[in-house]
Design an enzyme around this catalytic site. Structure first.
Site, PDB file in Angstrom:
ATOM      1  N   HIS A 123     119.474  79.073 101.038  1.00 34.40           N
ATOM      2  CA  HIS A 123     119.469  79.316 102.482  1.00 34.40           C
ATOM      3  C   HIS A 123     120.734  78.764 103.152  1.00 34.40           C
ATOM      4  O   HIS A 123     121.070  79.170 104.256  1.00 34.40           O
ATOM      5  CB  HIS A 123     118.219  78.679 103.100  1.00 34.40           C
ATOM      6  CG  HIS A 123     117.640  79.423 104.251  1.00 34.40           C
ATOM      7  ND1 HIS A 123     117.811  80.780 104.467  1.00 34.40           N
ATOM      8  CD2 HIS A 123     116.862  78.994 105.281  1.00 34.40           C
ATOM      9  CE1 HIS A 123     117.167  81.146 105.560  1.00 34.40           C
ATOM     10  NE2 HIS A 123     116.588  80.082 106.079  1.00 34.40           N
TER      11      HIS A 123
ATOM     12  N   TYR B  43     119.610  73.494 112.859  1.00 32.54           N
ATOM     13  CA  TYR B  43     118.702  74.054 111.854  1.00 32.54           C
ATOM     14  C   TYR B  43     118.704  75.576 111.980  1.00 32.54           C
ATOM     15  O   TYR B  43     118.973  76.130 113.048  1.00 32.54           O
ATOM     16  CB  TYR B  43     117.282  73.472 111.912  1.00 32.54           C
ATOM     17  CG  TYR B  43     117.250  72.050 111.418  1.00 32.54           C
ATOM     18  CD1 TYR B  43     117.138  71.765 110.059  1.00 32.54           C
ATOM     19  CD2 TYR B  43     117.393  70.986 112.304  1.00 32.54           C
ATOM     20  CE1 TYR B  43     117.149  70.453 109.601  1.00 32.54           C
ATOM     21  CE2 TYR B  43     117.407  69.672 111.851  1.00 32.54           C
ATOM     22  CZ  TYR B  43     117.283  69.416 110.498  1.00 32.54           C
ATOM     23  OH  TYR B  43     117.306  68.128 110.043  1.00 32.54           O
TER      24      TYR B  43
END
Length: 195
Positions: free
Chosen positions: A36, A81
Site C-alpha cells: 500500500h 494516512y
C-alpha cells in the site's frame, strides 16, 4: 515600435510551469515496504534519482522542491494516512499554495488490478475503489482531471483478504522487480515530457 512589442510580451519568455508529484501511502515505520506504500516508495526512488530530498514538513506532507533542467518540481508524501490523503492536496494546502492546475499534478498510487511492477500513466479517471484516490478526488471537489501513475502490486493470492495483502511487505522477487521503476519514472518524466 520596440516598446509596443515588448509590452505585448513578444520579447519575454514565460517561466516554465511547475509539476507536483505526490506519492500516496501511510506514514510510520510499521508501513515501510508494504504494498500500500508503493506510492511513497516511488517518490523516494524518484527523489533519489533526480536529487531532490523530501525531508521538509509542509501542508500535512513531507515535501521537497527543486528543478529538473529548469522546470520547477515539487515532491510530496502526505502524512495524513492513506484514507485522508486529499487533505494535504485540497484547494487549501499544496495545490492552491503553489497555484497548481490539476493537469500539472501526478499522483503515484498502488493498483491491485495491475501485475506487480507494471506502470500505467493515466491522464484522468476514477478511484478504482482506492480510498486514497477517493480522498484526493473528494478534496479536489470531485474533479478527476489530475494525472495518475498506477503502480501494479498484483492481486492477493487465493482467498486472502485484500486489506491484509495491501499491508504485507513485498517479497524478495517482487522487490527486485520494482527496482526498475525509478528508471521508468525518469524516462516518463524526462524534460521532453515535463514541458
Amino acid at each position: 515600435m520596440i516598446g509596443r512589442i515588448s509590452k505585448r510580451g513578444f520579447c519575454s519568455t514565460s517561466p516554465p510551469r511547475p509539476w507536483l508529484f505526490v506519492g500516496l501511502g501511510n506514514p510510520g515505520d510499521k508501513f515501510n515496504g508494504t504494498r500500500h506504500n508503493v506510492g511513497f516508495q516511488m517518490i523516494d526512488a524518484f527523489s533519489k534519482t533526480i536529487g531532490i530530498p523530501v525531508n521538509t514538513a509542509h501542508c500535512k506532507a513531507l515535501f521537497g522542491q527543486g528543478l529538473i533542467n529548469g522546470v520547477p518540481v515539487f515532491l510530496a508524501k502526505p502524512q495524513t494516512y492513506m484514507n485522508l490523503s486529499g487533505e494535504s492536496l485540497q484547494s487549501g494546502p499544496l495545490a492552491a499554495y503553489y497555484k497548481m492546475p490539476l493537469n500539472r499534478i501526478v499522483v503515484f498510487h498502488d493498483d491491485m488490478t495491475l501485475p506487480c511492477s507494471v506502470l500505467r500513466l493515466q491522464s484522468r479517471g476514477g478511484h478504482l475503489c482506492h480510498n486514497g484516490l477517493k480522498s484526493v478526488i473528494h478534496h479536489f471537489r470531485g474533479n478527476r482531471e489530475f494525472i495518475r501513475l498506477r503502480i501494479g502490486i498484483g492481486r492477493p493470492p487465493g482467498q486472502m483478504d485484500p486489506k491484509a495483502f495491501l499491508l504485507q511487505k513485498f517479497n524478495t522477487v517482487a522487490r527486485e522487480r520494482l527496482i526498475f521503476c525509478p528508471m521508468s519514472i525518469k524516462y516518463m518524466f524526462s524534460v521532453e515530457h515535463l514541458r
